[in-house]
Motif scaffolding. Structure first.
Motif, PDB file in Angstrom:
ATOM      1  N   UNK A   3       0.854  -1.185   0.000  1.00  0.00           N
ATOM      2  CA  UNK A   3       0.000   0.000   0.000  1.00  0.00           C
ATOM      3  C   UNK A   3       0.888   1.232   0.000  1.00  0.00           C
ATOM      4  N   UNK A   4       0.706   2.090  -1.003  1.00  0.00           N
ATOM      5  CA  UNK A   4       1.528   3.276  -1.188  1.00  0.00           C
ATOM      6  C   UNK A   4       0.677   4.514  -0.901  1.00  0.00           C
ATOM      7  N   UNK A   5       1.153   5.368   0.015  1.00  0.00           N
ATOM      8  CA  UNK A   5       0.384   6.555   0.390  1.00  0.00           C
ATOM      9  C   UNK A   5       1.130   7.859   0.148  1.00  0.00           C
ATOM     10  N   UNK A   6       2.417   7.784  -0.175  1.00  0.00           N
ATOM     11  CA  UNK A   6       3.215   8.990  -0.390  1.00  0.00           C
ATOM     12  C   UNK A   6       2.935   9.535  -1.789  1.00  0.00           C
ATOM     13  N   UNK A   7       1.760  10.102  -1.949  1.00  0.00           N
ATOM     14  CA  UNK A   7       1.282  10.525  -3.269  1.00  0.00           C
ATOM     15  C   UNK A   7       0.960  12.013  -3.260  1.00  0.00           C
ATOM     16  N   UNK A   8       1.424  12.687  -4.287  1.00  0.00           N
ATOM     17  CA  UNK A   8       1.118  14.105  -4.458  1.00  0.00           C
ATOM     18  C   UNK A   8       0.096  14.248  -5.573  1.00  0.00           C
ATOM     19  N   UNK A   9      -1.033  14.842  -5.259  1.00  0.00           N
ATOM     20  CA  UNK A   9      -2.091  15.026  -6.248  1.00  0.00           C
ATOM     21  C   UNK A   9      -2.127  16.490  -6.680  1.00  0.00           C
ATOM     22  N   UNK A  10      -1.827  16.723  -7.941  1.00  0.00           N
ATOM     23  CA  UNK A  10      -1.913  18.064  -8.521  1.00  0.00           C
ATOM     24  C   UNK A  10      -3.097  18.084  -9.478  1.00  0.00           C
ATOM     25  N   UNK A 131      -0.791   8.904 -11.839  1.00  0.00           N
ATOM     26  CA  UNK A 131       0.372   9.458 -12.535  1.00  0.00           C
ATOM     27  C   UNK A 131       1.551   9.639 -11.588  1.00  0.00           C
ATOM     28  N   UNK A 132       1.275  10.157 -10.397  1.00  0.00           N
ATOM     29  CA  UNK A 132       2.347  10.379  -9.436  1.00  0.00           C
ATOM     30  C   UNK A 132       2.941   9.059  -8.960  1.00  0.00           C
ATOM     31  N   UNK A 133       2.063   8.088  -8.699  1.00  0.00           N
ATOM     32  CA  UNK A 133       2.534   6.764  -8.288  1.00  0.00           C
ATOM     33  C   UNK A 133       3.432   6.143  -9.350  1.00  0.00           C
ATOM     34  N   UNK A 134       2.993   6.198 -10.618  1.00  0.00           N
ATOM     35  CA  UNK A 134       3.769   5.572 -11.684  1.00  0.00           C
ATOM     36  C   UNK A 134       5.092   6.312 -11.908  1.00  0.00           C
ATOM     37  N   UNK A 135       5.077   7.627 -11.778  1.00  0.00           N
ATOM     38  CA  UNK A 135       6.313   8.401 -11.917  1.00  0.00           C
ATOM     39  C   UNK A 135       7.324   8.009 -10.847  1.00  0.00           C
ATOM     40  N   UNK A 136       6.859   7.834  -9.627  1.00  0.00           N
ATOM     41  CA  UNK A 136       7.751   7.435  -8.539  1.00  0.00           C
ATOM     42  C   UNK A 136       8.205   5.986  -8.712  1.00  0.00           C
ATOM     43  N   UNK A 137       7.341   5.157  -9.281  1.00  0.00           N
ATOM     44  CA  UNK A 137       7.724   3.776  -9.575  1.00  0.00           C
ATOM     45  C   UNK A 137       8.832   3.769 -10.618  1.00  0.00           C
ATOM     46  N   UNK A 141      13.028   2.520 -10.578  1.00  0.00           N
ATOM     47  CA  UNK A 141      13.606   1.578 -11.543  1.00  0.00           C
ATOM     48  C   UNK A 141      14.805   2.162 -12.296  1.00  0.00           C
ATOM     49  N   UNK A 142      15.030   3.466 -12.147  1.00  0.00           N
ATOM     50  CA  UNK A 142      16.009   4.144 -12.997  1.00  0.00           C
ATOM     51  C   UNK A 142      17.408   3.562 -12.897  1.00  0.00           C
ATOM     52  N   UNK A 143      17.835   3.149 -11.715  1.00  0.00           N
ATOM     53  CA  UNK A 143      19.184   2.593 -11.547  1.00  0.00           C
ATOM     54  C   UNK A 143      19.350   1.257 -12.261  1.00  0.00           C
ATOM     55  N   UNK A 144      18.244   0.574 -12.505  1.00  0.00           N
ATOM     56  CA  UNK A 144      18.317  -0.733 -13.165  1.00  0.00           C
ATOM     57  C   UNK A 144      18.192  -0.614 -14.686  1.00  0.00           C
TER      58      UNK A 144
END
Length: 222
Positions: A3-10, A131-137, A141-144
């Motif tokens: 469960x992910x809650x650290x989400x910014x909604x713009x 959108x925010x969740x997927x951006x943070x996801x 992954x960026x290092x991989x």
């Protein structure tokens, strides 16, 4: 399942106007200011959270994608998107039920214009949460050297809304406070479910499936 809650909604006013059937630049100043007030009033009603889980893609092609555990997702466009992906993430996002309650009360009081605006704001807000969740996801992954594909939701493109139940087979919606009705609609209403793949390379290399779709007026067009 996490469960992910650290989400910014713009909340994009342009997107709200689009759902209301008009361009933001064409709206009278009074209408634009009124929308500002509605957006501000909605902020405390939005409680975003995303439940998600990642599974291995066992097969993708011939109109369906099969995930680990035998979960078969029947969509040609989704299967083509997941081709070449080793894994896929199934998600269930919501902004909670408080804005639903406000919309219901406004409708009951015959304040239909206000209810309609809040409904559009809620739709924009839940998409912004995803959108925010997927951006943070993607960032994780960026290092991989990997990134996520475009996401698909049941009921869009060629993915039948009845496949919604398969999302709930993978994820226990109760952990996010979301339930599924016999007609495959979610409660709270301002909830979104879907799948995106995890693929090698940057996301910009993967074309949108909307390129081959003739529905140019679709509000979900990317």
């Amino acid at each position: 399942m996490k469960l992910f809650k650290d989400i910014r909604v713009t909340i994009s006013k342009d997107d709200v106007f689009r759902l209301l059937g008009r361009k933001s630049g064409s709206a009278p100043v009074r209408t634009a200011k009124r929308l500002d007030a509605f957006v501000e009033g909605a902020r405390d009603l939005i409680k975003p959270r995303v439940l998600y889980g990642t599974r291995k893609v066992e097969e993708a092609g011939r109109g369906k994608a099969t995930l680990e555990g035998g979960v078969s997702l029947n969509s040609g466009k989704l299967s083509r998107t997941l081709a070449g992906c080793q894994s896929a993430t199934v998600f269930l996002a919501t902004i909670g039920g408080e804005i639903d309650a406000v919309i219901k009360d406004l409708s009951k009081d015959n304040k239909l214009s206000a209810a309609y605006i809040y409904d559009a704001i809620g739709s924009v807000a839940v998409e912004a949460a995803v959108n925010d969740f997927q951006s943070k996801f993607d960032l994780s992954l960026s290092d991989s050297g990997k990134s996520t594909t475009l996401r698909f939701s049941p009921g869009y493109c060629d993915w039948n809304i009845k496949e919604q139940k398969k999302i709930f087979e993978v994820l226990d919606g109760r952990a996010a406070g979301v339930s599924l009705s016999p007609s495959y609609l979610m409660n709270p209403r301002k909830s979104v479910s879907g799948v995106f793949g995890i693929a090698p390379g940057p996301a910009r290399e993967r074309p949108s499936p909307c390129i081959t779709c003739s529905r140019e007026s679709c509000i979900a067009r990317r």
